[in-house]
Scaffold this active site. Structure first.
Site, short mmCIF file in Angstrom:
data_model
loop_
_atom_site.label_atom_id
_atom_site.label_comp_id
_atom_site.label_asym_id
_atom_site.label_seq_id
_atom_site.Cartn_x
_atom_site.Cartn_y
_atom_site.Cartn_z
N ASN A 12 0.95 -1.13 0.03
CA ASN A 12 0.07 0.04 0.14
C ASN A 12 0.98 1.21 -0.03
O ASN A 12 1.74 1.53 1.02
CB ASN A 12 -0.83 -0.06 1.41
CG ASN A 12 -1.88 1.14 1.38
OD1 ASN A 12 -1.36 2.39 1.15
ND2 ASN A 12 -2.98 1.05 1.64
N HIS A 15 1.05 6.41 1.85
CA HIS A 15 1.78 7.38 2.53
C HIS A 15 2.88 7.84 1.78
O HIS A 15 3.61 8.93 2.50
CB HIS A 15 2.12 6.70 4.03
CG HIS A 15 0.96 6.32 4.77
ND1 HIS A 15 0.09 7.41 4.89
CD2 HIS A 15 0.50 5.38 5.20
CE1 HIS A 15 -1.04 7.00 5.71
NE2 HIS A 15 -0.79 5.60 5.96
N HIS A 48 -5.45 3.60 -1.37
CA HIS A 48 -6.97 3.86 -0.88
C HIS A 48 -7.29 5.26 -1.29
O HIS A 48 -6.81 6.25 -0.92
CB HIS A 48 -6.51 3.98 0.79
CG HIS A 48 -8.12 4.07 1.51
ND1 HIS A 48 -8.20 3.87 2.79
CD2 HIS A 48 -9.48 4.31 1.06
CE1 HIS A 48 -9.35 4.15 3.16
NE2 HIS A 48 -10.11 4.64 1.93
N ARG A 50 -9.44 7.98 -0.72
CA ARG A 50 -10.31 8.17 0.64
C ARG A 50 -11.29 9.52 -0.03
O ARG A 50 -10.98 10.10 -0.89
CB ARG A 50 -9.39 8.96 1.63
CG ARG A 50 -8.92 8.05 2.31
CD ARG A 50 -8.08 8.29 3.57
NE ARG A 50 -9.16 8.49 4.76
CZ ARG A 50 -9.21 7.75 5.76
NH1 ARG A 50 -8.72 6.61 5.77
NH2 ARG A 50 -10.54 7.97 6.46
N ARG A 54 -7.23 12.70 1.01
CA ARG A 54 -5.95 13.40 1.81
C ARG A 54 -4.74 12.75 1.35
O ARG A 54 -3.77 13.49 1.84
CB ARG A 54 -6.32 12.97 3.53
CG ARG A 54 -5.97 11.58 3.68
CD ARG A 54 -6.06 11.20 5.13
NE ARG A 54 -7.40 11.62 5.89
CZ ARG A 54 -7.85 10.70 7.09
NH1 ARG A 54 -6.93 10.10 7.66
NH2 ARG A 54 -9.17 11.20 7.31
N GLU A 75 -8.68 0.49 -2.43
CA GLU A 75 -9.62 0.38 -1.32
C GLU A 75 -10.48 1.55 -1.22
O GLU A 75 -9.96 2.76 -1.70
CB GLU A 75 -8.77 0.64 0.14
CG GLU A 75 -7.60 -0.73 0.19
CD GLU A 75 -6.69 -0.29 1.41
OE1 GLU A 75 -6.65 0.86 2.00
OE2 GLU A 75 -6.30 -1.18 1.70
N THR A 106 -7.88 3.75 8.93
CA THR A 106 -9.18 2.90 8.88
C THR A 106 -9.12 2.18 10.40
O THR A 106 -8.23 1.32 10.84
CB THR A 106 -9.26 1.73 7.92
OG1 THR A 106 -8.78 2.32 6.53
CG2 THR A 106 -10.47 1.04 7.79
N GLU A 160 -10.85 -9.53 3.75
CA GLU A 160 -9.60 -9.16 4.13
C GLU A 160 -9.57 -8.99 5.73
O GLU A 160 -10.73 -8.29 6.09
CB GLU A 160 -8.92 -7.72 3.69
CG GLU A 160 -7.38 -7.48 4.00
CD GLU A 160 -7.12 -6.22 3.72
OE1 GLU A 160 -7.34 -5.75 2.34
OE2 GLU A 160 -6.10 -5.47 4.38
N HIS A 198 -3.36 -4.55 8.00
CA HIS A 198 -3.50 -3.34 8.90
C HIS A 198 -2.52 -3.40 9.97
O HIS A 198 -2.91 -4.29 10.92
CB HIS A 198 -4.85 -3.11 9.25
CG HIS A 198 -4.99 -1.84 9.61
ND1 HIS A 198 -4.91 -1.14 10.86
CD2 HIS A 198 -5.72 -0.74 9.03
CE1 HIS A 198 -4.85 0.20 10.70
NE2 HIS A 198 -5.69 0.58 9.44
N1 PXP Z 1 -5.78 -2.89 4.58
C1 PXP Z 1 -6.70 -2.27 4.54
C2 PXP Z 1 -8.12 -2.64 4.30
C3 PXP Z 1 -6.46 -0.53 5.00
O1 PXP Z 1 -7.38 0.25 5.08
C4 PXP Z 1 -5.09 -0.43 5.33
C5 PXP Z 1 -4.59 0.89 5.55
O2 PXP Z 1 -4.89 1.79 4.46
C6 PXP Z 1 -3.96 -1.49 5.00
C7 PXP Z 1 -4.50 -2.77 4.94
C8 PXP Z 1 -2.49 -1.10 5.21
O3 PXP Z 1 -2.38 -0.88 6.74
P1 PXP Z 1 -0.90 -0.55 7.11
O4 PXP Z 1 -0.61 0.97 6.38
O5 PXP Z 1 -1.07 -0.38 8.56
O6 PXP Z 1 0.06 -1.55 6.45
#
Ligand code: PXP
Length: 247
Positions: A12, A15, A48, A50, A54, A75, A106, A160, A198
């Protein structure tokens, strides 16, 4: 543990865009980061979109859809404008998540309602529209049997499992890990493909990566954080090696 089916690692890259948005400029570029993740062995890229845009924005997801050479997992919550962007792009996979504007990230899994009640119409409509667009739909849910049964009733191919509780408590207790193991087994026998994510990090990923029913991990913050220190390719390779060693 070696010998089980390989685990897919989807990185992901939200960031990367968060750092860009700190200055509202054009660097670092999440698409360039996605390419580096792929070079280092990521099986897919997750972003994601959003409702408040953001970090990742509409242009990012368009460029990711065009540039990703593995697969794209978007996402999203059920907001109409986001849903229409996602159905228009028809990525390989979309993961429905709950979203609240005030949250930092999330916070919990989707609420799918009590057994015997009708699922929320917006959710059902979102699932139907994405399926009609040819998108593989996954639901981000807490690792409990009732919610897994509800997800199976919605005829989605995948869930998930939210690993946030595990990430918050693994130092002190195995309870959340055991809950994940049981949930993964239950989801699998219910006919669902099992993903997880997550809060997974280089320190806590191994026991989750060893759960045989889980076939895909979505990991973002920890890899992007580590990439600041070692570079994106090295950060993804290190995570890939940890996951592969657990199988
Ligand atoms: N899975 C989902 C559904 C999420 O919303 C997120 C965060 O955007 C992640 C995985 C990844 O989480 P992390 O950034 O804590 O690894």
């Amino acid at each position: 543990m070696a010998g089980q089916a390989q685990m897919r690692l989807y990185v992901n890259i939200d960031h990367v865009a968060t750092v860009r948005e700190a200055r509202r400029t054009d660097e670092p570029d999440p698409v360039e980061a996605a390419m580096a993740c792929e070079r280092a062995g990521a099986d897919g890229i997750t972003a994601h979109l959003r409702e408040d845009r953001r970090h990742i924005n509409d242009e990012d997801v368009r460029r990711l859809a065009a540039g990703v050479t593995t697969v794209l997992n978007l996402e999203l919550a059920t907001a109409e404008d986001v849903l229409s962007v996602v159905t228009g792009l028809a990525p390989h996979q979309a993961t429905l998540v709950p979203e609240r504007r005030e949250e930092i990230t999330t916070e919990g899994g989707l609420s799918l309602g009590a057994p015997g009640t009708l699922a929320e119409p917006r959710l059902v409509e979102a699932i139907d529209r994405m399926k009609a667009a040819g998108i593989r739909v996954s639901l981000f849910i807490d690792p409990d049997h009732v919610t897994i049964d509800r997800a199976a009733d919605l005829s989605v191919p995948a869930v998930e499992l939210h690993t946030g509780e595990y990430a918050n408590t693994y130092r002190d207790s195995d309870v959340a890990l055991e809950r994940l193991r049981e949930a993964a087994r239950h989801a699998r026998v219910s006919g669902l493909a099992v993903h997880a994510g997550h809060g997974l990090t280089y320190r806590n990923v191994t026991p989750v990566a060893a759960i045989p029913e889980i076939e895909e991990l979505n990991i973002g913050h920890s890899i992007v954080s580590h990439s600041i220190m070692v570079g994106m390719e090295a950060a993804v390779r290190e995570m890939r090696a940890l996951i592969d060693a657990a199988r």
